[in-house]
Write a protein that holds these residues in place. Structure first.
Motif, short mmCIF file in Angstrom:
data_model
loop_
_atom_site.label_atom_id
_atom_site.label_comp_id
_atom_site.label_asym_id
_atom_site.label_seq_id
_atom_site.Cartn_x
_atom_site.Cartn_y
_atom_site.Cartn_z
N VAL A 193 -3.12 -14.41 2.74
CA VAL A 193 -3.36 -13.29 3.54
C VAL A 193 -3.04 -12.08 3.12
O VAL A 193 -3.56 -11.17 3.02
CB VAL A 193 -2.74 -12.92 5.21
N LEU A 194 -1.49 -12.17 2.51
CA LEU A 194 -1.30 -10.64 1.69
C LEU A 194 -1.33 -10.68 0.56
O LEU A 194 -1.77 -9.02 -0.03
CB LEU A 194 0.58 -10.69 1.70
N HIS A 195 -2.19 -11.55 -0.20
CA HIS A 195 -2.99 -11.66 -1.41
C HIS A 195 -4.03 -10.77 -0.90
O HIS A 195 -4.54 -10.08 -2.09
CB HIS A 195 -3.01 -12.64 -1.50
N LEU A 196 -3.99 -11.09 -0.20
CA LEU A 196 -5.91 -10.73 0.33
C LEU A 196 -5.99 -8.74 0.21
O LEU A 196 -6.55 -7.66 0.60
CB LEU A 196 -6.96 -11.15 1.52
N TYR A 197 -4.88 -8.70 1.75
CA TYR A 197 -4.32 -7.58 2.12
C TYR A 197 -3.90 -6.34 0.47
O TYR A 197 -4.69 -5.54 1.07
CB TYR A 197 -3.32 -7.67 2.86
N HIS A 198 -3.20 -6.92 -0.31
CA HIS A 198 -3.53 -5.96 -1.29
C HIS A 198 -4.42 -5.27 -2.15
O HIS A 198 -4.26 -4.45 -2.11
CB HIS A 198 -2.40 -6.89 -3.09
N HIS A 199 -5.67 -6.32 -1.92
CA HIS A 199 -7.05 -6.37 -2.65
C HIS A 199 -7.38 -5.29 -1.60
O HIS A 199 -8.40 -4.29 -2.07
CB HIS A 199 -7.92 -7.40 -3.45
N TYR A 200 -8.07 -5.84 -0.15
CA TYR A 200 -8.20 -4.64 0.61
C TYR A 200 -7.84 -3.62 0.39
O TYR A 200 -8.57 -2.45 0.79
CB TYR A 200 -8.59 -4.91 1.62
#
Length: 475
Positions: A459-466
């Protein structure tokens, strides 16, 4: 004060204090970093890479981070066993400055290898090569709007660029090439540097906003797939190498990078990645899709609802969007094997708790999910810092509050701070072993805590990219 004394006072002030002020100002600037090589990067625990966001190198499509440079970075990450932190920067000069001041370790862009740049960075071995080409409109060919746009003089040779106004990306190698071409041909080319990306300028040519630009041939070839009125048949350079860049004082990192690139660029996997972004007719359907974030600024059709409800729990809306993508890929009809429903994959018991039916609207599903997150937030010590707190909440959302509490109790028993996620994460993983799940302080039995830990990371990996992409679009 007498006039003469006043003048002396002013001169004294200028000559004594002004140098001090300018010295103070200079010391605020970031200095070039020295002796921060691969060993220090490993000790830090992550590689920091700068890339540019556009429809080829790094973007979000239907909720997923994608891109040529992004996928290469992921492959390199797997090779060295370190996670990658991506920083978005489309200004090449600024990217080089950030590299040399230690804000990043590598620049992962299609950087043209030039003598000037070699003075300030160390280039990797070439990854690919390309020519620089003139991009202009074809005479009598309509654009995507269906209209035939006015076409300036169609250029057939570089010599015909005399007195033409050509727009290029600021800080790119295209400026130097056009200046050299102007001198070589005596053409007197007019060059205008602008802060737009090459891709933006190509689009402006297609729309008729400007008449000419110069970019790499592989960029122009992709653009021509969805702008049929573009011509890129006139080269303005010979074949040039494209590479990544590292600091000059990072020879170990550069050696590891070169060794990997030397072998990886000869693999089928590299060919697949390259063709996916530069030789794929489906690129046009991606770029024109409603959820191609670079063009529309939208991650999903539920962005407005996510923004509305994330404010209620004081979360960045892209963090909530990351959780929802991880749960359901934005599918409101998603249903798990365990019976979880909807965008936020809530169990019927949770929906009942908040008075919401399993067949309720996507908005009601998000509303219930927000209430659950708010409830979980209240169950943790208020002194836990925000970054760790989010990890506790995400883990509890995934695996259940009781298991996270168990891990906190284990951390405390073994002399670790139960308010720090790094400590609790370790014991959550250990809860699959009898020594830990049979411990008297554990109240909820065994669990696959490693899956919850990975969920938090995902989730945090995706959040970083978003957040990377959305923040860049909002600048």
């Amino acid at each position: 004060m007498k006039r003469g004394s006043y003048i002396v006072f002013i001169l004294f002030t200028v000559f004594v204090f002004f140098p001090l002020l300018t010295t103070c100002h200079r010391t605020e600037k970031k200095q070039v970093v020295h002796n921060f090589d691969y060993e220090q990067i490993r000790n830090r625990g992550r590689l920091i890479a700068i890339t540019d966001f556009n429809s080829m190198n790094y973007f979000i499509y239907k909720g997923q981070p994608l891109g040529y440079q992004y996928e290469l970075l992921q492959e390199f990450s797997n090779h060295i066993g370190l996670p990658i932190q991506v920083i978005v920067q489309n200004d090449i000069h600024e990217a080089i400055h950030m590299l040399n001041t230690g804000e990043a370790d590598v620049i992962a862009m299609n950087l043209t290898v030039t003598n000037e740049r070699m003075k300030v960075v160390s280039f990797s071995v070439p990854i690919t090569s390309t020519r620089q080409v003139l991009v202009q409109r074809k005479p009598g060919i309509s654009g995507n709007s269906g209209m035939v746009l006015a076409t300036p003089e169609f250029v057939k040779t570089p010599a015909a660029l005399a007195h033409k106004l050509i727009y290029v990306q600021k800080g790119s190698s295209y400026t130097d090439r056009l200046r050299n071409l102007s001198e070589e041909t005596g053409a007197g080319i007019k060059i205008k540097e602008v802060p737009s990306t090459s891709e933006d300028l190509v689009e402006q040519v297609a729309r008729g906003d400007i008449d000419y630009t110069v970019c790499d041939e592989n960029i122009a070839r992709v653009a021509a797939m969805y702008y049929p009125n573009l011509d890129y048949s006139v080269p303005v350079s010979l074949e040039q190498n494209l590479a990544w860049a590292a600091r000059k004082d990072s020879p170990e990192l550069l050696g590891i990078l070169n060794s990997w690139l030397g072998s990886f660029t000869r693999t089928t996997r590299f060919s697949v990645i390259y063709r996916k972004y530069f030789d794929n007719a489906r690129t046009s359907s991606i770029v024109n899709n409603e959820y191609f974030v670079l063009r529309t600024g939208r991650i999903s059709q539920y962005d407005e609802l996510i923004q509305k409800y994330s404010a209620q729990i004081n979360w960045d809306w892209t963090l909530l969007a990351s959780l929802i993508y991880q749960e359901s890929h934005f599918n409101p009809n998603a249903r798990s094997w365990a019976g979880a429903y909807g965008l936020m994959q809530l169990m019927p018991s949770v929906l009942d708790q908040f008075g919401i039916d399993t067949l309720a609207s996507p908005e009601k599903n998000i509303e219930a999910g927000i209430k659950l997150i708010a409830y979980l937030d209240q169950q943790f010590d208020p002194s836990i810092p925000k970054d760790d707190r989010i990890k506790f909440i995400l883990a509890a959302y995934n695996i259940g509050l009781g298991h996270v509490w168990d891990a906190q109790r284990l951390a405390e028993k073994y002399g670790q701070d139960p308010k720090k996620w790094d400590n609790v994460e370790y014991f959550l993983i250990q809860k699959k072993y009898p020594r830990y799940y049979l411990d008297p302080v554990v109240k909820n039995g065994a669990c696959k805590g490693d899956l919850a830990v990975q969920y938090v990371k995902d989730v945090l990996h995706l959040y970083h990219h978003y957040s990377n992409i959305i923040a860049s679009l909002e600048k």
